[in-house]
Scaffold this motif. Structure first.
Motif, PDB file in Angstrom:
ATOM      1  N   SER A 181       0.829  -1.212   0.000  1.00 33.77           N
ATOM      2  CA  SER A 181       0.000   0.000   0.000  1.00 33.77           C
ATOM      3  C   SER A 181       0.863   1.261   0.000  1.00 33.77           C
ATOM      4  CB  SER A 181      -0.966   0.005   1.182  1.00 33.77           C
ATOM      5  OG  SER A 181      -0.279  -0.033   2.397  1.00 33.77           O
ATOM      6  N   VAL A 182       2.002   1.215   0.666  1.00 34.80           N
ATOM      7  CA  VAL A 182       2.943   2.350   0.648  1.00 34.80           C
ATOM      8  C   VAL A 182       3.539   2.490  -0.755  1.00 34.80           C
ATOM      9  CG1 VAL A 182       5.112   3.234   1.606  1.00 34.80           C
ATOM     10  CG2 VAL A 182       3.431   2.145   3.110  1.00 34.80           C
ATOM     11  N   ALA A 183       3.808   1.367  -1.411  1.00 34.76           N
ATOM     12  CA  ALA A 183       4.337   1.401  -2.777  1.00 34.76           C
ATOM     13  C   ALA A 183       3.349   2.080  -3.720  1.00 34.76           C
ATOM     14  CB  ALA A 183       4.666  -0.014  -3.263  1.00 34.76           C
ATOM     15  N   TYR A 184       2.054   1.744  -3.607  1.00 40.30           N
ATOM     16  CA  TYR A 184       1.041   2.415  -4.431  1.00 40.30           C
ATOM     17  C   TYR A 184       1.075   3.929  -4.220  1.00 40.30           C
ATOM     18  CZ  TYR A 184      -1.677  -1.497  -6.350  1.00 40.30           C
ATOM     19  OH  TYR A 184      -2.090  -2.577  -7.073  1.00 40.30           O
ATOM     20  N   PHE A 185       1.179   4.363  -2.969  1.00 40.76           N
ATOM     21  CA  PHE A 185       1.229   5.785  -2.638  1.00 40.76           C
ATOM     22  C   PHE A 185       2.393   6.460  -3.369  1.00 40.76           C
ATOM     23  CE2 PHE A 185       3.080   9.117   0.033  1.00 40.76           C
ATOM     24  CZ  PHE A 185       2.005   9.988   0.153  1.00 40.76           C
ATOM     25  N   HIS A 186       3.578   5.887  -3.263  1.00 40.62           N
ATOM     26  CA  HIS A 186       4.764   6.495  -3.884  1.00 40.62           C
ATOM     27  C   HIS A 186       4.743   6.362  -5.404  1.00 40.62           C
ATOM     28  CE1 HIS A 186       6.703   7.724  -0.223  1.00 40.62           C
ATOM     29  NE2 HIS A 186       6.511   6.522   0.293  1.00 40.62           N
ATOM     30  N   LEU A 187       4.175   5.273  -5.918  1.00 40.33           N
ATOM     31  CA  LEU A 187       4.076   5.116  -7.373  1.00 40.33           C
ATOM     32  C   LEU A 187       3.172   6.189  -7.971  1.00 40.33           C
ATOM     33  CD1 LEU A 187       3.946   1.241  -7.602  1.00 40.33           C
ATOM     34  CD2 LEU A 187       5.730   2.711  -8.571  1.00 40.33           C
ATOM     35  N   ARG A 188       2.119   6.570  -7.259  1.00 37.92           N
ATOM     36  CA  ARG A 188       1.260   7.672  -7.739  1.00 37.92           C
ATOM     37  C   ARG A 188       2.062   8.964  -7.839  1.00 37.92           C
ATOM     38  NH1 ARG A 188      -3.443   5.364  -4.856  1.00 37.92           N
ATOM     39  NH2 ARG A 188      -2.367   6.042  -3.011  1.00 37.92           N
ATOM     40  N   HIS A 189       2.897   9.243  -6.838  1.00 34.59           N
ATOM     41  CA  HIS A 189       3.735  10.447  -6.893  1.00 34.59           C
ATOM     42  C   HIS A 189       4.732  10.365  -8.047  1.00 34.59           C
ATOM     43  CE1 HIS A 189       3.026  11.693  -2.443  1.00 34.59           C
ATOM     44  NE2 HIS A 189       1.982  11.886  -3.198  1.00 34.59           N
ATOM     45  N   LEU A 190       5.292   9.185  -8.264  1.00 28.21           N
ATOM     46  CA  LEU A 190       6.222   9.012  -9.379  1.00 28.21           C
ATOM     47  C   LEU A 190       5.519   9.223 -10.720  1.00 28.21           C
ATOM     48  CD1 LEU A 190       8.255   5.969  -8.052  1.00 28.21           C
ATOM     49  CD2 LEU A 190       9.160   8.250  -8.528  1.00 28.21           C
ATOM     50  N   GLN A 191       4.269   8.796 -10.814  1.00 27.91           N
ATOM     51  CA  GLN A 191       3.499   9.037 -12.038  1.00 27.91           C
ATOM     52  C   GLN A 191       3.308  10.535 -12.256  1.00 27.91           C
ATOM     53  OE1 GLN A 191       0.258   6.038 -11.038  1.00 27.91           O
ATOM     54  NE2 GLN A 191       0.072   6.221 -13.245  1.00 27.91           N
ATOM     55  N   GLU A 192       2.952  11.246 -11.207  1.00 28.80           N
ATOM     56  CA  GLU A 192       2.737  12.688 -11.310  1.00 28.80           C
ATOM     57  C   GLU A 192       4.009  13.415 -11.752  1.00 28.80           C
ATOM     58  OE1 GLU A 192       1.308  13.800  -7.436  1.00 28.80           O
ATOM     59  OE2 GLU A 192      -0.586  12.724  -7.708  1.00 28.80           O
ATOM     60  N   LYS A 193       5.164  12.899 -11.337  1.00 27.29           N
ATOM     61  CA  LYS A 193       6.448  13.511 -11.678  1.00 27.29           C
ATOM     62  C   LYS A 193       6.972  13.034 -13.028  1.00 27.29           C
ATOM     63  CE  LYS A 193       7.780  13.972  -6.832  1.00 27.29           C
ATOM     64  NZ  LYS A 193       8.735  13.559  -5.792  1.00 27.29           N
ATOM     65  N   GLY A 194       6.305  12.042 -13.643  1.00 24.02           N
ATOM     66  CA  GLY A 194       6.699  11.549 -14.958  1.00 24.02           C
ATOM     67  C   GLY A 194       7.738  10.442 -14.940  1.00 24.02           C
ATOM     68  N   TYR A 195       8.017   9.863 -13.772  1.00 22.70           N
ATOM     69  CA  TYR A 195       9.019   8.804 -13.675  1.00 22.70           C
ATOM     70  C   TYR A 195       8.456   7.415 -13.950  1.00 22.70           C
ATOM     71  CZ  TYR A 195      12.470  11.934 -11.604  1.00 22.70           C
ATOM     72  OH  TYR A 195      13.375  12.940 -11.392  1.00 22.70           O
ATOM     73  N   VAL A 196       7.137   7.262 -13.829  1.00 24.38           N
ATOM     74  CA  VAL A 196       6.513   5.940 -13.929  1.00 24.38           C
ATOM     75  C   VAL A 196       5.241   6.045 -14.766  1.00 24.38           C
ATOM     76  CG1 VAL A 196       5.329   4.148 -12.568  1.00 24.38           C
ATOM     77  CG2 VAL A 196       7.432   5.147 -11.725  1.00 24.38           C
TER      78      VAL A 196
END
Length: 79
Positions: free
Chosen positions: A43-58
């Motif tokens: 669940s923490v990974a999902y949280f950080h992956l969303r931020h990475l998506q917003e920043k264009g990394y994922v």
């Protein structure tokens, strides 16, 4: 020149950098696999992956009901 890890840590939190580097190694994969690889709770990974998506990394994709994530190549992020 600094390593990719050092460069990421300037722009990303430590969990975000760990997830991004894991995705570079793993390729397109499910969160469960990423979480096991990094030792980060799913669940923490999902949280950080969303931020990475917003920043264009994922990038996120779906295969039926399964979400998969892939790292944006470093050369595309630098542009």
């Amino acid at each position: 020149m600094k390593s990719l890890t050092d460069l990421l840590r300037v722009q990303l939190s430590e969990p975000e950098a760990e997830l991004y580097l894991a995705l570079l190694k793993l390729g397109k994969t499910k969160v469960t696999t990423i979480a096991k690889q990094t030792g980060i709770n799913r669940s923490v990974a999902y949280f950080h992956l969303r931020h990475l998506q917003e920043k264009g990394y994922v990038r996120e994709s779906r295969s039926g009901t399964i979400k998969q994530f892939a790292a944006t190549p470093p050369s595309d992020i630098a542009k």
